[in-house]
Design a protein around this motif. Structure first.
Motif, PDB file in Angstrom:
ATOM      1  N   ALA A 213      35.901  15.281 -43.738  1.00 48.44           N
ATOM      2  CA  ALA A 213      37.250  15.605 -43.257  1.00 48.44           C
ATOM      3  C   ALA A 213      37.389  17.067 -42.830  1.00 48.44           C
ATOM      4  O   ALA A 213      38.359  17.420 -42.160  1.00 48.44           O
ATOM      5  N   ASN A 214      36.438  17.911 -43.245  1.00 50.76           N
ATOM      6  CA  ASN A 214      36.513  19.353 -42.919  1.00 50.76           C
ATOM      7  C   ASN A 214      35.230  19.784 -42.227  1.00 50.76           C
ATOM      8  O   ASN A 214      34.403  20.482 -42.809  1.00 50.76           O
ATOM      9  N   PRO A 215      35.036  19.349 -40.980  1.00 42.76           N
ATOM     10  CA  PRO A 215      33.761  19.640 -40.332  1.00 42.76           C
ATOM     11  C   PRO A 215      33.566  21.137 -40.050  1.00 42.76           C
ATOM     12  O   PRO A 215      34.539  21.873 -39.858  1.00 42.76           O
ATOM     13  N   GLY A 216      32.304  21.548 -40.044  1.00 42.19           N
ATOM     14  CA  GLY A 216      31.945  22.912 -39.636  1.00 42.19           C
ATOM     15  C   GLY A 216      32.681  23.969 -40.424  1.00 42.19           C
ATOM     16  O   GLY A 216      32.806  23.880 -41.649  1.00 42.19           O
ATOM     17  N   PRO A 217      33.204  24.974 -39.714  1.00 45.42           N
ATOM     18  CA  PRO A 217      33.816  26.122 -40.399  1.00 45.42           C
ATOM     19  C   PRO A 217      35.075  25.754 -41.184  1.00 45.42           C
ATOM     20  O   PRO A 217      35.470  26.494 -42.079  1.00 45.42           O
ATOM     21  N   PHE A 218      35.700  24.612 -40.863  1.00 42.18           N
ATOM     22  CA  PHE A 218      36.921  24.241 -41.592  1.00 42.18           C
ATOM     23  C   PHE A 218      36.649  24.058 -43.087  1.00 42.18           C
ATOM     24  O   PHE A 218      37.511  24.268 -43.919  1.00 42.18           O
ATOM     25  N   GLY A 219      35.415  23.651 -43.412  1.00 45.02           N
ATOM     26  CA  GLY A 219      35.085  23.418 -44.813  1.00 45.02           C
ATOM     27  C   GLY A 219      34.521  24.636 -45.524  1.00 45.02           C
ATOM     28  O   GLY A 219      34.235  24.574 -46.724  1.00 45.02           O
ATOM     29  N   ASP A 237      55.609  41.943 -42.548  1.00 42.05           N
ATOM     30  CA  ASP A 237      56.189  41.470 -41.273  1.00 42.05           C
ATOM     31  C   ASP A 237      57.304  40.454 -41.484  1.00 42.05           C
ATOM     32  O   ASP A 237      57.852  39.932 -40.513  1.00 42.05           O
ATOM     33  N   ARG A 238      57.580  40.094 -42.730  1.00 42.94           N
ATOM     34  CA  ARG A 238      58.534  39.024 -43.057  1.00 42.94           C
ATOM     35  C   ARG A 238      58.189  37.753 -42.274  1.00 42.94           C
ATOM     36  O   ARG A 238      59.075  37.089 -41.702  1.00 42.94           O
ATOM     37  N   SER A 239      56.906  37.405 -42.222  1.00 42.92           N
ATOM     38  CA  SER A 239      56.450  36.263 -41.411  1.00 42.92           C
ATOM     39  C   SER A 239      56.990  34.937 -41.942  1.00 42.92           C
ATOM     40  O   SER A 239      57.036  34.717 -43.148  1.00 42.92           O
ATOM     41  N   ALA A 240      57.330  34.056 -41.023  1.00 43.54           N
ATOM     42  CA  ALA A 240      57.765  32.707 -41.410  1.00 43.54           C
ATOM     43  C   ALA A 240      56.593  31.915 -41.969  1.00 43.54           C
ATOM     44  O   ALA A 240      56.756  31.083 -42.856  1.00 43.54           O
ATOM     45  N   ARG A 241      55.382  32.163 -41.417  1.00 42.95           N
ATOM     46  CA  ARG A 241      54.202  31.430 -41.888  1.00 42.95           C
ATOM     47  C   ARG A 241      52.975  32.331 -41.848  1.00 42.95           C
ATOM     48  O   ARG A 241      52.816  33.132 -40.926  1.00 42.95           O
ATOM     49  N   ILE A 242      52.145  32.173 -42.866  1.00 41.45           N
ATOM     50  CA  ILE A 242      50.870  32.885 -42.915  1.00 41.45           C
ATOM     51  C   ILE A 242      49.807  31.804 -43.016  1.00 41.45           C
ATOM     52  O   ILE A 242      49.737  31.092 -44.026  1.00 41.45           O
ATOM     53  N   ILE A 243      49.018  31.651 -41.963  1.00 45.89           N
ATOM     54  CA  ILE A 243      47.961  30.636 -41.965  1.00 45.89           C
ATOM     55  C   ILE A 243      46.640  31.393 -42.014  1.00 45.89           C
ATOM     56  O   ILE A 243      46.332  32.179 -41.120  1.00 45.89           O
ATOM     57  N   CYS A 244      45.865  31.183 -43.077  1.00 48.89           N
ATOM     58  CA  CYS A 244      44.628  31.953 -43.248  1.00 48.89           C
ATOM     59  C   CYS A 244      43.563  31.071 -43.883  1.00 48.89           C
ATOM     60  O   CYS A 244      43.829  30.463 -44.918  1.00 48.89           O
ATOM     61  N   PRO A 245      42.349  30.964 -43.293  1.00 47.98           N
ATOM     62  CA  PRO A 245      41.924  31.627 -42.069  1.00 47.98           C
ATOM     63  C   PRO A 245      42.607  31.043 -40.825  1.00 47.98           C
ATOM     64  O   PRO A 245      43.082  29.900 -40.845  1.00 47.98           O
ATOM     65  N   ARG A 246      42.602  31.845 -39.749  1.00 41.92           N
ATOM     66  CA  ARG A 246      43.355  31.501 -38.540  1.00 41.92           C
ATOM     67  C   ARG A 246      42.836  30.253 -37.829  1.00 41.92           C
ATOM     68  O   ARG A 246      43.518  29.695 -36.983  1.00 41.92           O
ATOM     69  N   ARG A 247      41.607  29.804 -38.179  1.00 40.13           N
ATOM     70  CA  ARG A 247      41.080  28.599 -37.517  1.00 40.13           C
ATOM     71  C   ARG A 247      41.976  27.389 -37.764  1.00 40.13           C
ATOM     72  O   ARG A 247      41.928  26.420 -37.019  1.00 40.13           O
ATOM     73  N   TRP A 248      42.831  27.455 -38.830  1.00 42.54           N
ATOM     74  CA  TRP A 248      43.730  26.343 -39.114  1.00 42.54           C
ATOM     75  C   TRP A 248      45.009  26.404 -38.278  1.00 42.54           C
ATOM     76  O   TRP A 248      45.781  25.438 -38.264  1.00 42.54           O
ATOM     77  N   PRO A 250      45.633  26.398 -34.918  1.00 39.12           N
ATOM     78  CA  PRO A 250      45.791  25.361 -33.890  1.00 39.12           C
ATOM     79  C   PRO A 250      45.963  23.967 -34.493  1.00 39.12           C
ATOM     80  O   PRO A 250      46.673  23.130 -33.932  1.00 39.12           O
ATOM     81  N   VAL A 251      45.330  23.731 -35.646  1.00 34.53           N
ATOM     82  CA  VAL A 251      45.475  22.415 -36.293  1.00 34.53           C
ATOM     83  C   VAL A 251      46.931  22.228 -36.720  1.00 34.53           C
ATOM     84  O   VAL A 251      47.531  21.166 -36.522  1.00 34.53           O
ATOM     85  N   SER A 252      47.508  23.295 -37.287  1.00 36.62           N
ATOM     86  CA  SER A 252      48.913  23.209 -37.698  1.00 36.62           C
ATOM     87  C   SER A 252      49.808  22.994 -36.475  1.00 36.62           C
ATOM     88  O   SER A 252      50.715  22.167 -36.499  1.00 36.62           O
ATOM     89  N   ALA A 253      49.526  23.751 -35.407  1.00 35.99           N
ATOM     90  CA  ALA A 253      50.368  23.650 -34.204  1.00 35.99           C
ATOM     91  C   ALA A 253      50.302  22.247 -33.594  1.00 35.99           C
ATOM     92  O   ALA A 253      51.293  21.740 -33.075  1.00 35.99           O
ATOM     93  N   ALA A 254      49.124  21.614 -33.699  1.00 37.25           N
ATOM     94  CA  ALA A 254      48.932  20.295 -33.071  1.00 37.25           C
ATOM     95  C   ALA A 254      49.042  19.171 -34.097  1.00 37.25           C
ATOM     96  O   ALA A 254      48.551  18.071 -33.885  1.00 37.25           O
ATOM     97  N   ARG A 255      49.714  19.448 -35.201  1.00 36.21           N
ATOM     98  CA  ARG A 255      49.602  18.489 -36.304  1.00 36.21           C
ATOM     99  C   ARG A 255      50.168  17.104 -36.003  1.00 36.21           C
ATOM    100  O   ARG A 255      49.709  16.121 -36.582  1.00 36.21           O
ATOM    101  N   GLY A 256      51.143  16.997 -35.090  1.00 38.45           N
ATOM    102  CA  GLY A 256      51.653  15.662 -34.733  1.00 38.45           C
ATOM    103  C   GLY A 256      50.520  14.767 -34.289  1.00 38.45           C
ATOM    104  O   GLY A 256      50.343  13.656 -34.788  1.00 38.45           O
ATOM    105  N   VAL A 257      49.696  15.292 -33.377  1.00 39.04           N
ATOM    106  CA  VAL A 257      48.582  14.517 -32.833  1.00 39.04           C
ATOM    107  C   VAL A 257      47.448  14.438 -33.852  1.00 39.04           C
ATOM    108  O   VAL A 257      46.879  13.352 -34.095  1.00 39.04           O
ATOM    109  N   VAL A 258      47.144  15.588 -34.472  1.00 33.13           N
ATOM    110  CA  VAL A 258      46.007  15.633 -35.414  1.00 33.13           C
ATOM    111  C   VAL A 258      46.258  14.668 -36.580  1.00 33.13           C
ATOM    112  O   VAL A 258      45.354  13.958 -37.031  1.00 33.13           O
ATOM    113  N   ASN A 259      47.503  14.618 -37.060  1.00 31.54           N
ATOM    114  CA  ASN A 259      47.806  13.718 -38.177  1.00 31.54           C
ATOM    115  C   ASN A 259      47.569  12.265 -37.789  1.00 31.54           C
ATOM    116  O   ASN A 259      46.991  11.487 -38.562  1.00 31.54           O
TER     117      ASN A 259
END
Ligand SMILES: NC(=O)c1ccc[n+]([C@@H]2O[C@H](COP(=O)([O-])OP(=O)(O)OC[C@H]3O[C@@H](n4cnc5c(N)ncnc54)[C@H](O)[C@@H]3O)[C@@H](O)[C@H]2O)c1
Length: 281
Positions: A213-219, A237-248, A250-259
């Motif tokens: 489920a976590n191919p390559g660098p995702f794992g 920065d009072r950020s609404a979201r902190i996604i780290c590492p950043r490779r995730w 695009p997955v979050s942004a495309a989650r409708g399709v990815v899910n």
């Protein structure tokens, strides 16, 4: 009132739960280096005292269970008595199952304890902190996970909690909009801390599922120090979201399709289904 664009941490007081280990400990060190007063909260006093000693005098180590709302209120009172205010809360403490398992095979106690700590513990922490943080025009950060948008097969109570924490953090940010106080959500990917031991060294079927489920660098786990740097920056920065590492990101942004695709893969993959059956006890 418009929130200040940058929120320097020097001289601010930050409460960190889960401070004795992993992401919480690394972030406490980074916050201390940024000049903040750090209120260190975890279950046991001794490791907190050791961390406080290694950091210096701008720390307050207090043992408390995040599921105990009254205890969290006492921690906040102690923080204000010591430092004069509470500006930031990092509701980060969390647990995972001792061994990944399916929903019907879960023990009632473990399933519900994970939700109690990971979801209700965040609510009870934030509830105790919020009056002081709104007074200070500060920031609330809650630790979710990529599990908020990942199929939680084999780890349902954890995934449920992390999706709930995301929803809680976003709701809070919306409710605070325009008040000068802000909230954000942290989404770590895999991080090398004790919490991932059960997934990484436990049941062989769970390890295989995670690799599929976590191919390559995702794992590949990142260090807690990397998350800590992103957290300090995200709070400033009072950020609404902190996604780290950043490779995730695009997955979050495309989650409708990815899910949808992810669920289709589980529906169709005989290999995954056979591994999942091995998690049934
Ligand atoms: N490590 C990862 O891969 C990863 C990924 C995504 C999200 N997270 C989340 O990050 C957060 C921190 O986890 P970590 O990776 O640093 O794990 P960790 O096990 O190193 O640290 C978790 C800390 O929380 C404390 N804790 C547990 N229950 C508590 C309670 N009831 N009251 C107070 N403290 C309690 C533990 O004692 C421990 O010190 C958790 O919410 C976890 O779910 C971790």
């Amino acid at each position: 009132m418009k929130p200040s664009r940058t929120f320097a941490l020097t001289g601010r007081t930050v409460l960190v739960t889960g401070a004795a280990s992993g992401i919480g400990a690394a972030t406490s060190r980074a916050l201390d280096a940024a000049g903040a007063n750090v209120v260190l909260v975890d279950l046991h006093q001794v490791p907190l005292d050791e961390l406080a000693t290694s950091l210096g005098s701008r720390t307050l180590p207090v043992a408390a269970d995040v599921t105990d709302g009254a205890a969290m209120e006492s921690v906040v009172a102690a923080a204000v008595a010591r430092f004069g205010s509470l500006d930031v809360c990092f509701a980060n403490a969390g647990i995972a199952a001792a061994s990944p398992t399916t929903i019907p095979s879960s023990s009632v106690e473990e399933f519900e304890r994970i939700i109690e700590v990971d979801l209700l513990g965040v609510w009870r922490t934030v509830r105790a902190c919020l009056p002081e943080i709104t007074k200070a025009g500060g920031h609330v950060l809650v630790t979710s996970s990529v599990y908020a948008f990942f199929n939680g097969t084999g780890n349902a109570p954890y995934a449920m909690s992390k999706a709930g924490v995301e929803s809680f953090g976003r709701s809070l940010r919306g409710e605070l909009a325009g008040t000068g106080t802000t909230a954000g959500v942290l989404y770590p990917g895999w991080v090398s801390t004790p919490i991932i031991k059960a997934s990484r060294q436990g049941h062989p079927a769970a390890q295989k599922l995670i690799r599929l489920a976590n191919p390559g660098p995702f794992g590949t786990p990142v260090t807690p120090e990397r998350i800590a740097r992103a957290v300090v920056q995200g709070i400033e920065d009072r950020s609404a979201r902190i996604i780290c590492p950043r490779r995730w990101a695009p997955v979050s942004a495309a989650r409708g399709v990815v899910n949808i695709l992810g669920d289709v893969v589980v529906d169709r993959s005989r290999r995954m289904q056979s591994l999942i059956r091995q998690l049934d006890k």
